[in-house]
Design an enzyme around this catalytic site. Sequence first.
Site, PDB file in Angstrom:
ATOM      1  N   ARG A 126     -13.592  12.778 121.535  1.00 34.46           N
ATOM      2  CA  ARG A 126     -13.051  11.494 121.050  1.00 34.46           C
ATOM      3  C   ARG A 126     -11.558  11.599 120.793  1.00 34.46           C
ATOM      4  NH1 ARG A 126     -16.408   8.440 117.729  1.00 34.46           N
ATOM      5  NH2 ARG A 126     -14.915   8.312 116.038  1.00 34.46           N
TER       6      ARG A 126
ATOM      7  N   ARG B 286      -2.435  15.653 123.417  1.00 42.16           N
ATOM      8  CA  ARG B 286      -1.282  15.099 124.141  1.00 42.16           C
ATOM      9  C   ARG B 286      -0.139  16.101 124.256  1.00 42.16           C
ATOM     10  NH1 ARG B 286      -1.728  10.770 120.185  1.00 42.16           N
ATOM     11  NH2 ARG B 286      -3.182   9.188 120.946  1.00 42.16           N
TER      12      ARG B 286
ATOM     13  N   ARG C 289     -25.690  12.525 108.610  1.00 38.21           N
ATOM     14  CA  ARG C 289     -24.790  12.955 107.543  1.00 38.21           C
ATOM     15  C   ARG C 289     -24.477  11.743 106.680  1.00 38.21           C
ATOM     16  NH1 ARG C 289     -24.459  18.170 106.521  1.00 38.21           N
ATOM     17  NH2 ARG C 289     -22.236  18.213 105.984  1.00 38.21           N
TER      18      ARG C 289
ATOM     19  N   ARG D 261     -11.405  14.779 103.836  1.00 37.50           N
ATOM     20  CA  ARG D 261     -10.155  14.043 103.920  1.00 37.50           C
ATOM     21  C   ARG D 261      -9.877  13.252 102.647  1.00 37.50           C
ATOM     22  NH1 ARG D 261     -12.095  10.557 109.209  1.00 37.50           N
ATOM     23  NH2 ARG D 261     -14.062   9.862 108.360  1.00 37.50           N
TER      24      ARG D 261
ATOM     25  N   GLU E 161     -13.119  12.309 100.325  1.00 34.92           N
ATOM     26  CA  GLU E 161     -14.353  12.166 101.118  1.00 34.92           C
ATOM     27  C   GLU E 161     -15.027  13.520 101.332  1.00 34.92           C
ATOM     28  OE1 GLU E 161     -14.570   8.996 104.196  1.00 34.92           O
ATOM     29  OE2 GLU E 161     -14.741  10.685 105.570  1.00 34.92           O
TER      30      GLU E 161
ATOM     31  N   TYR F  98     -23.367   7.740 117.892  1.00 38.07           N
ATOM     32  CA  TYR F  98     -22.099   7.817 117.155  1.00 38.07           C
ATOM     33  C   TYR F  98     -21.136   6.764 117.729  1.00 38.07           C
ATOM     34  CZ  TYR F  98     -18.064  10.437 115.131  1.00 38.07           C
ATOM     35  OH  TYR F  98     -16.944  10.841 114.451  1.00 38.07           O
TER      36      TYR F  98
ATOM     37  N   ASP G 158     -18.372   3.789 117.765  1.00 43.38           N
ATOM     38  CA  ASP G 158     -17.230   3.240 117.034  1.00 43.38           C
ATOM     39  C   ASP G 158     -17.465   1.743 116.853  1.00 43.38           C
ATOM     40  OD1 ASP G 158     -15.679   5.456 116.682  1.00 43.38           O
ATOM     41  OD2 ASP G 158     -14.592   5.206 118.558  1.00 43.38           O
TER      42      ASP G 158
HETATM   43  N1  UDP Z   1     -12.055  16.837 113.958  1.00 52.26           N
HETATM   44  C1  UDP Z   1     -11.517  18.039 113.598  1.00 52.26           C
HETATM   45  N2  UDP Z   1     -10.436  18.072 112.784  1.00 52.26           N
HETATM   46  C2  UDP Z   1      -9.883  16.962 112.295  1.00 52.26           C
HETATM   47  C3  UDP Z   1     -10.403  15.715 112.668  1.00 52.26           C
HETATM   48  C4  UDP Z   1     -11.511  15.680 113.491  1.00 52.26           C
HETATM   49  O1  UDP Z   1     -12.011  19.086 114.007  1.00 52.26           O
HETATM   50  O2  UDP Z   1      -8.898  17.069 111.527  1.00 52.26           O
HETATM   51  C5  UDP Z   1     -13.249  16.817 114.819  1.00 52.26           C
HETATM   52  C6  UDP Z   1     -14.520  16.874 113.977  1.00 52.26           C
HETATM   53  O3  UDP Z   1     -15.497  17.603 114.688  1.00 52.26           O
HETATM   54  C7  UDP Z   1     -14.867  15.416 113.871  1.00 52.26           C
HETATM   55  C8  UDP Z   1     -14.506  14.904 115.262  1.00 52.26           C
HETATM   56  O4  UDP Z   1     -13.321  15.639 115.578  1.00 52.26           O
HETATM   57  O5  UDP Z   1     -16.214  15.216 113.562  1.00 52.26           O
HETATM   58  C9  UDP Z   1     -14.263  13.425 115.362  1.00 52.26           C
HETATM   59  O6  UDP Z   1     -13.289  13.045 114.405  1.00 52.26           O
HETATM   60  P1  UDP Z   1     -13.004  11.548 113.999  1.00 52.26           P
HETATM   61  O7  UDP Z   1     -11.821  11.542 113.112  1.00 52.26           O
HETATM   62  O8  UDP Z   1     -12.961  10.731 115.243  1.00 52.26           O
HETATM   63  O9  UDP Z   1     -14.303  11.206 113.160  1.00 52.26           O
HETATM   64  P2  UDP Z   1     -14.673   9.971 112.218  1.00 52.26           P
HETATM   65  O10 UDP Z   1     -13.408   9.256 111.865  1.00 52.26           O
HETATM   66  O11 UDP Z   1     -15.655   9.145 112.996  1.00 52.26           O
HETATM   67  O12 UDP Z   1     -15.301  10.637 111.037  1.00 52.26           O
END
Ligand code: UDP
Length: 357
Positions: free
Chosen positions: A162, A166, A239, A269, A292, A340, A342
Amino acid sequence: VGSGLFGAISARELTDKGYKCLVIDKRNHIGGNCYSEEIENIHVCKYGGHIFHTNKKSIWDYVNKFTPFTQYHHFVRVSYKNKIYSFPINLMTLQQLWGTKTPEEAFNKLESVRVQIDSPQNLEEWILSQVGQEIYETFVKGYTKKQWGKDPKDLPKFIIKRLPIRSTYENGYFSDRYQGFPENGYTDMFDNLLKGIEVQLNVDYFKNKEKYNKLSKNIIYTGKIDEYYDYQYGELEYRTLIHKNKIVDGDYQGCATINYSEEDVPYTRIIEHKHFQPHKAKNNKKSYVMYEYSKPCGKNDIPFYPINDKNNNKRYNSYKKLAAKDKHIIFGGRLAEYKYYDMHQVVGAALKKVKSL
Ligand code: UDP
């Protein structure tokens, strides 16, 4: 059943097609996990930050019909061992890690650290094959373990795919053309989607199943599919998130989201909601801050994420076969399709589904 995105959009569309709809929800509010409340003049997403993004103009236009969106362009920072990094991985991240300054230098550096894995089978292998061990350890390993409670070797690679990687300084979290945050909060969008439609809150479908099944010819069910079938093939894993919130003076962290990628930091986060609306944030003397945490979802917890590993997917497929036979029930959304999704994908899926009815 359920007034989240799939439920609310299908109720809106079907009502507009001439069906009579009733929406029930077991919580005391509409909007599912998108629900927002205004606190200290900040639209707080009570179930964690939600940023709408899509490449499809039709989907962007659709949600904008129900509430105005600001042009918020989401970006994220990662905190690791007391340093803040740009994220998702981009030239600034590589510059901060290695001093790499140009796309060409980045390409060469990544080529040299990439682990040669011809056909990566899981999340760990995939990210190692793209960016190597150091980036994996710094940004992904700890965060992913905390988020999913599983070893990244046991998770599917689509979870991490996802995120863009870059070789430019572009550091937006999403690459999508249209993105934003609802100016009046998400709840406003749901109020408008559900305008003129009967909604009953605090109603548990399973406690009144007979009654509701008799009431209507067709049911759109957006809850957990395993619960619908009384867990007869066993429980699917999800989860859940726990949020610890505080209201503080001033500006807490300077942006909406900082991820904490170290395994030892218990939260994943910190979200500071006022930064989802930067035009208002600078004048607000208060701030709503959310820590979180991710944990396994018990039967009475609110599910947030399906865990799409092999075992769960296999179990889901058994439920899906049952669902295919129940012609009068439509299963839609993250929980009922165990996907999963969006938000923009749910909008697309709901619109497609109702069109076919
Ligand atoms: N991920 C990571 N480090 C980060 C952010 C995301 O390893 O700092 C990985 C992690 O496995 C996560 C996935 O990327 O579950 C998808 O992240 P995203 O932020 O898209 O998840 P959401 O916002 O749906 O919780």
